[in-house]
Design a protein around this motif. Structure first.
Motif, PDB file in Angstrom:
ATOM      1  N   SER A 159     -27.098 -11.748   5.097  1.00 54.59           N
ATOM      2  CA  SER A 159     -27.411 -12.130   3.723  1.00 54.59           C
ATOM      3  C   SER A 159     -27.710 -10.898   2.898  1.00 54.59           C
ATOM      4  N   CYS A 160     -27.355 -10.973   1.629  1.00 52.51           N
ATOM      5  CA  CYS A 160     -27.634  -9.890   0.692  1.00 52.51           C
ATOM      6  C   CYS A 160     -28.103 -10.521  -0.615  1.00 52.51           C
ATOM      7  N   ALA A 161     -29.350 -10.281  -0.956  1.00 57.35           N
ATOM      8  CA  ALA A 161     -29.918 -10.846  -2.178  1.00 57.35           C
ATOM      9  C   ALA A 161     -30.165  -9.749  -3.201  1.00 57.35           C
ATOM     10  N   ALA A 162     -29.891 -10.064  -4.447  1.00 56.50           N
ATOM     11  CA  ALA A 162     -30.202  -9.136  -5.535  1.00 56.50           C
ATOM     12  C   ALA A 162     -31.638  -9.372  -5.976  1.00 56.50           C
ATOM     13  N   VAL A 163     -32.355  -8.288  -6.149  1.00 54.40           N
ATOM     14  CA  VAL A 163     -33.754  -8.363  -6.557  1.00 54.40           C
ATOM     15  C   VAL A 163     -33.874  -7.931  -8.011  1.00 54.40           C
ATOM     16  N   GLY A 164     -34.387  -8.807  -8.843  1.00 58.06           N
ATOM     17  CA  GLY A 164     -34.655  -8.419 -10.215  1.00 58.06           C
ATOM     18  C   GLY A 164     -33.538  -8.665 -11.206  1.00 58.06           C
ATOM     19  N   ARG A 165     -32.353  -9.006 -10.729  1.00 59.64           N
ATOM     20  CA  ARG A 165     -31.260  -9.322 -11.638  1.00 59.64           C
ATOM     21  C   ARG A 165     -30.234 -10.150 -10.868  1.00 59.64           C
ATOM     22  N   THR A 166     -29.238 -10.642 -11.581  1.00 58.51           N
ATOM     23  CA  THR A 166     -28.213 -11.439 -10.913  1.00 58.51           C
ATOM     24  C   THR A 166     -27.011 -10.568 -10.570  1.00 58.51           C
ATOM     25  N   PHE A 167     -26.120 -11.142  -9.748  1.00 59.23           N
ATOM     26  CA  PHE A 167     -24.877 -10.458  -9.403  1.00 59.23           C
ATOM     27  C   PHE A 167     -23.783 -10.696 -10.445  1.00 59.23           C
ATOM     28  N   SER A 168     -24.106 -11.427 -11.475  1.00 60.08           N
ATOM     29  CA  SER A 168     -23.094 -11.799 -12.447  1.00 60.08           C
ATOM     30  C   SER A 168     -22.299 -10.603 -12.941  1.00 60.08           C
ATOM     31  N   SER A 169     -20.979 -10.731 -12.915  1.00 61.99           N
ATOM     32  CA  SER A 169     -19.997  -9.743 -13.347  1.00 61.99           C
ATOM     33  C   SER A 169     -19.774  -8.622 -12.318  1.00 61.99           C
ATOM     34  N   TYR A 170     -20.474  -8.636 -11.219  1.00 65.35           N
ATOM     35  CA  TYR A 170     -20.337  -7.598 -10.205  1.00 65.35           C
ATOM     36  C   TYR A 170     -19.343  -8.017  -9.110  1.00 65.35           C
ATOM     37  N   THR A 171     -18.850  -7.030  -8.411  1.00 64.82           N
ATOM     38  CA  THR A 171     -18.222  -7.233  -7.105  1.00 64.82           C
ATOM     39  C   THR A 171     -19.252  -6.839  -6.053  1.00 64.82           C
ATOM     40  N   VAL A 172     -19.416  -7.686  -5.084  1.00 62.02           N
ATOM     41  CA  VAL A 172     -20.356  -7.410  -3.995  1.00 62.02           C
ATOM     42  C   VAL A 172     -19.555  -7.260  -2.707  1.00 62.02           C
ATOM     43  N   SER A 173     -19.790  -6.182  -2.028  1.00 64.52           N
ATOM     44  CA  SER A 173     -19.022  -5.901  -0.817  1.00 64.52           C
ATOM     45  C   SER A 173     -19.921  -5.619   0.365  1.00 64.52           C
ATOM     46  N   TRP A 174     -19.344  -5.794   1.523  1.00 67.51           N
ATOM     47  CA  TRP A 174     -19.973  -5.400   2.777  1.00 67.51           C
ATOM     48  C   TRP A 174     -19.175  -4.232   3.358  1.00 67.51           C
ATOM     49  N   PHE A 175     -19.910  -3.213   3.745  1.00 74.17           N
ATOM     50  CA  PHE A 175     -19.366  -2.082   4.483  1.00 74.17           C
ATOM     51  C   PHE A 175     -20.113  -2.012   5.812  1.00 74.17           C
ATOM     52  N   ARG A 176     -19.559  -1.282   6.743  1.00 75.28           N
ATOM     53  CA  ARG A 176     -20.246  -1.063   8.010  1.00 75.28           C
ATOM     54  C   ARG A 176     -20.012   0.357   8.483  1.00 75.28           C
ATOM     55  N   GLN A 177     -20.967   0.854   9.262  1.00 79.35           N
ATOM     56  CA  GLN A 177     -20.871   2.199   9.801  1.00 79.35           C
ATOM     57  C   GLN A 177     -21.187   2.161  11.282  1.00 79.35           C
ATOM     58  N   PRO A 178     -20.154   2.244  12.126  1.00 76.79           N
ATOM     59  CA  PRO A 178     -20.388   2.287  13.563  1.00 76.79           C
ATOM     60  C   PRO A 178     -21.016   3.631  13.945  1.00 76.79           C
ATOM     61  N   PRO A 179     -21.656   3.710  15.089  1.00 78.50           N
ATOM     62  CA  PRO A 179     -22.269   4.976  15.513  1.00 78.50           C
ATOM     63  C   PRO A 179     -21.248   6.105  15.580  1.00 78.50           C
ATOM     64  N   GLY A 180     -21.555   7.203  14.930  1.00 79.49           N
ATOM     65  CA  GLY A 180     -20.694   8.377  14.975  1.00 79.49           C
ATOM     66  C   GLY A 180     -19.426   8.283  14.154  1.00 79.49           C
ATOM     67  N   LYS A 181     -19.305   7.232  13.357  1.00 83.56           N
ATOM     68  CA  LYS A 181     -18.094   7.060  12.564  1.00 83.56           C
ATOM     69  C   LYS A 181     -18.435   6.941  11.082  1.00 83.56           C
ATOM     70  N   GLU A 182     -17.406   7.004  10.257  1.00 83.18           N
ATOM     71  CA  GLU A 182     -17.603   6.895   8.823  1.00 83.18           C
ATOM     72  C   GLU A 182     -17.779   5.432   8.408  1.00 83.18           C
ATOM     73  N   ARG A 183     -18.411   5.276   7.231  1.00 81.53           N
ATOM     74  CA  ARG A 183     -18.593   3.948   6.684  1.00 81.53           C
ATOM     75  C   ARG A 183     -17.227   3.355   6.314  1.00 81.53           C
ATOM     76  N   GLU A 184     -17.048   2.072   6.602  1.00 77.06           N
ATOM     77  CA  GLU A 184     -15.765   1.425   6.332  1.00 77.06           C
ATOM     78  C   GLU A 184     -15.951   0.081   5.644  1.00 77.06           C
ATOM     79  N   PHE A 185     -14.983  -0.273   4.829  1.00 71.85           N
ATOM     80  CA  PHE A 185     -14.999  -1.528   4.097  1.00 71.85           C
ATOM     81  C   PHE A 185     -14.798  -2.698   5.050  1.00 71.85           C
ATOM     82  N   VAL A 186     -15.535  -3.790   4.786  1.00 72.34           N
ATOM     83  CA  VAL A 186     -15.391  -4.997   5.597  1.00 72.34           C
ATOM     84  C   VAL A 186     -14.865  -6.155   4.748  1.00 72.34           C
ATOM     85  N   ALA A 187     -15.576  -6.475   3.665  1.00 72.30           N
ATOM     86  CA  ALA A 187     -15.211  -7.637   2.855  1.00 72.30           C
ATOM     87  C   ALA A 187     -15.825  -7.512   1.478  1.00 72.30           C
ATOM     88  N   ALA A 188     -15.207  -8.192   0.512  1.00 76.36           N
ATOM     89  CA  ALA A 188     -15.714  -8.156  -0.857  1.00 76.36           C
ATOM     90  C   ALA A 188     -15.550  -9.521  -1.501  1.00 76.36           C
TER      91      ALA A 188
END
Length: 124
Positions: A21-50
């Protein structure tokens, strides 16, 4: 800048499921794109979903298609990443992030706010 609060990570066996879960604190997500990235150990951050908040359009990286679903709850101002059929290679720190342009992007540099990350470990 949006403050983001993530939750839902943990240890799960291969083949299991988790919902992040990802909640916005103090404002809404309206008009934004919200994405999930992940970073495996020893590797670069990578896109998962948006998800584009206003339209609900989604995008997934190929390695999670059919196993993950990104969704939003307008009333709770929260984005979810439902993951199933988890594999050891899904183990990583997962981050949610926001792109104020409202466009879908897989590039981390297009995202201006980041959560603190939540650890997902897939292991027997």
């Amino acid at each position: 800048q949006v403050q983001l609060a993530e939750s839902g990570g943990g240890l799960v066996q291969p083949g299991g499921s988790l919902r992040l879960s990802c909640a916005a604190v103090g404002r809404t997500f309206s008009s934004y794109t919200v994405s999930w990235f992940r970073q495996p150990p020893g590797k670069e951050r990578e896109f998962v979903a948006a998800i584009v908040w206003n339209s609900g359009s989604t995008l997934y990286t190929n390695s999670v298609k059919g196993r993950c679903t990104v969704s939003r709850d307008n009333a709770k101002n929260t984005v979810y990443l439902q993951m199933s059929s988890l594999k050891p290679e899904d183990s990583a720190v997962y981050y949610c992030s926001t792109n104020p342009s409202g466009r879908v992007s897989t590039r981390s540099r297009d995202y201006t706010s980041w959560g603190q990350g939540t650890q997902v470990t897939v292991s027997a």
